[in-house]
Every structure is written in C-alpha cells, then in structure tokens.
Enzyme design. Sequence first.
Site, mmCIF file in Angstrom:
data_model
loop_
_atom_site.group_PDB
_atom_site.id
_atom_site.type_symbol
_atom_site.label_atom_id
_atom_site.label_comp_id
_atom_site.label_asym_id
_atom_site.label_seq_id
_atom_site.Cartn_x
_atom_site.Cartn_y
_atom_site.Cartn_z
ATOM 1 N N ASP A 36 8.222 30.769 38.946
ATOM 2 C CA ASP A 36 7.308 31.904 38.796
ATOM 3 C C ASP A 36 6.433 31.673 37.560
ATOM 4 O O ASP A 36 6.921 31.254 36.511
ATOM 5 C CB ASP A 36 8.114 33.205 38.649
ATOM 6 C CG ASP A 36 7.263 34.433 38.874
ATOM 7 O OD1 ASP A 36 7.525 35.162 39.850
ATOM 8 O OD2 ASP A 36 6.332 34.666 38.074
ATOM 9 N N ASN A 91 11.138 42.041 46.687
ATOM 10 C CA ASN A 91 10.330 43.261 46.607
ATOM 11 C C ASN A 91 9.603 43.407 47.939
ATOM 12 O O ASN A 91 8.949 42.454 48.403
ATOM 13 C CB ASN A 91 9.333 43.167 45.450
ATOM 14 C CG ASN A 91 10.026 43.149 44.109
ATOM 15 O OD1 ASN A 91 11.053 43.800 43.918
ATOM 16 N ND2 ASN A 91 9.483 42.396 43.154
ATOM 17 N N GLY A 97 6.998 47.167 44.269
ATOM 18 C CA GLY A 97 6.612 46.130 43.317
ATOM 19 C C GLY A 97 6.129 44.844 43.945
ATOM 20 O O GLY A 97 5.853 43.871 43.232
ATOM 21 N N GLN A 98 6.001 44.805 45.292
ATOM 22 C CA GLN A 98 5.494 43.575 45.906
ATOM 23 C C GLN A 98 3.997 43.458 45.643
ATOM 24 O O GLN A 98 3.235 44.392 45.895
ATOM 25 C CB GLN A 98 5.759 43.571 47.421
ATOM 26 C CG GLN A 98 5.386 42.235 48.065
ATOM 27 C CD GLN A 98 5.771 42.150 49.548
ATOM 28 O OE1 GLN A 98 6.219 43.129 50.148
ATOM 29 N NE2 GLN A 98 5.584 40.974 50.126
ATOM 30 N N SER A 99 3.597 42.311 45.111
ATOM 31 C CA SER A 99 2.179 42.086 44.809
ATOM 32 C C SER A 99 1.602 40.922 45.591
ATOM 33 O O SER A 99 0.377 40.816 45.721
ATOM 34 C CB SER A 99 1.989 41.842 43.310
ATOM 35 O OG SER A 99 2.710 40.702 42.888
ATOM 36 N N HIS A 104 8.718 36.210 49.624
ATOM 37 C CA HIS A 104 9.268 35.325 48.591
ATOM 38 C C HIS A 104 10.532 35.963 48.038
ATOM 39 O O HIS A 104 10.549 37.142 47.704
ATOM 40 C CB HIS A 104 8.254 35.066 47.466
ATOM 41 C CG HIS A 104 7.623 36.306 46.921
ATOM 42 N ND1 HIS A 104 6.603 36.966 47.567
ATOM 43 C CD2 HIS A 104 7.872 37.014 45.804
ATOM 44 C CE1 HIS A 104 6.253 38.024 46.880
ATOM 45 N NE2 HIS A 104 7.009 38.088 45.787
HETATM 46 P P1 AMP Z 1 6.153 40.296 43.707
HETATM 47 O O1 AMP Z 1 5.620 41.233 42.656
HETATM 48 O O2 AMP Z 1 7.573 40.528 44.097
HETATM 49 O O3 AMP Z 1 5.228 40.211 44.896
HETATM 50 O O4 AMP Z 1 6.191 38.854 43.012
HETATM 51 C C1 AMP Z 1 5.077 38.027 42.938
HETATM 52 C C2 AMP Z 1 5.390 37.003 41.902
HETATM 53 O O5 AMP Z 1 4.540 35.909 42.081
HETATM 54 C C3 AMP Z 1 5.194 37.483 40.457
HETATM 55 O O6 AMP Z 1 6.432 37.392 39.753
HETATM 56 C C4 AMP Z 1 4.144 36.547 39.902
HETATM 57 O O7 AMP Z 1 4.383 36.201 38.563
HETATM 58 C C5 AMP Z 1 4.259 35.352 40.829
HETATM 59 N N1 AMP Z 1 3.074 34.548 41.007
HETATM 60 C C6 AMP Z 1 1.851 34.973 41.373
HETATM 61 N N2 AMP Z 1 1.014 33.938 41.507
HETATM 62 C C7 AMP Z 1 1.735 32.820 41.232
HETATM 63 C C8 AMP Z 1 1.440 31.421 41.196
HETATM 64 N N3 AMP Z 1 0.208 30.953 41.463
HETATM 65 N N4 AMP Z 1 2.434 30.569 40.862
HETATM 66 C C9 AMP Z 1 3.668 31.027 40.576
HETATM 67 N N5 AMP Z 1 4.013 32.330 40.597
HETATM 68 C C10 AMP Z 1 3.055 33.214 40.917
#
Ligand code: AMP
Length: 118
Positions: A36, A91, A97-99, A104
């Site tokens: 991450d 998430n 909290g899913q972004s 993943h």
């Molecule tokens: P979520 O909020 O559960 O959707 O987690 C998304 C995760 O992806 C977050 O912890 C971010 O820090 C991570 N993330 C986003 N873009 C990247 C990237 N290019 N490489 C590695 N991690 C990423």
Amino acid sequence: MHVSGTDPDCVFCKIVAGDIPAEIVSETERTVAFRDLNGQAPTHVLVVPRLHAADIASLAVAAPDVAAALLVETRRIAVGDGHEAYRLVFNTGADAGQSVFHVHGHVLAGRDLTWPPG
Ligand code: AMP
C-alpha cells in the site's frame, strides 16, 4: 454484477497490467499483491484479482475460484513477511471506507492491531 475483464479507468487494473508502478510482493495466475502506498502497519499489502470486480462479494459470486485464490494468497503474504498473525480487511462500499472499486484485501501485520477497528 460489477465484474469484467479490466476497466481502463481503474488504478488497480493499471497496476495489474504493469502500466503504473507498484512494489509488487507476489504474482499468481489469478492475483497480484503490492504494498500500500500509504502503509498503516509494518506489513500493509493489497491483494487484488487480475480481473476487475468492484468488491469481494461480487467477486465471490462471479468467480469463486478467484476469490478463494485471493484468500489463500493472504496467508502466504503475511508469512512471507514473517508474520503468522495478520488482519485481513475488505472495505466494501464508500461508507465503509472503500476508495478504490477494484476488490482488494488489505493484509495488515507487524504491530498490535486493536479491536474494534476505527
Ligand atoms: P480502500 O480505502 O479500502 O479502498 O483502500 C485503498 C487503498 O489503496 C488505500 O490504502 C490506498 O493507500 C491504496 N492505494 C491507492 N492507490 C495506490 C497505488 N497506486 N499503489 C498502492 N496503493 C494504493
């Protein structure tokens, strides 16, 4: 069902394709794992399927073999970093909290992990 081959606008599809860089931890026929960017623990690895699916439930319905392969890979990643115990977080949905909407699993290990999570 939000499952397809790839999504050209998806950042994790781009990592799977090698189009944007990531610190790759493992690759299998069905999954890719990478650290991450914003690590929250000494081990914070994201495990994703190569195919695009929005969330773990959608993946499990559409491709249960891939969902199982992803789950198997989580332990290999934790053990590979020297941890028998780890937390696995999916998430699911923006309000949780899913972004990034390519499923993943967050593999978190290497520090005390409190409960309940924030
Ligand atoms: P979520 O909020 O559960 O959707 O987690 C998304 C995760 O992806 C977050 O912890 C971010 O820090 C991570 N993330 C986003 N873009 C990247 C990237 N290019 N490489 C590695 N991690 C990423």
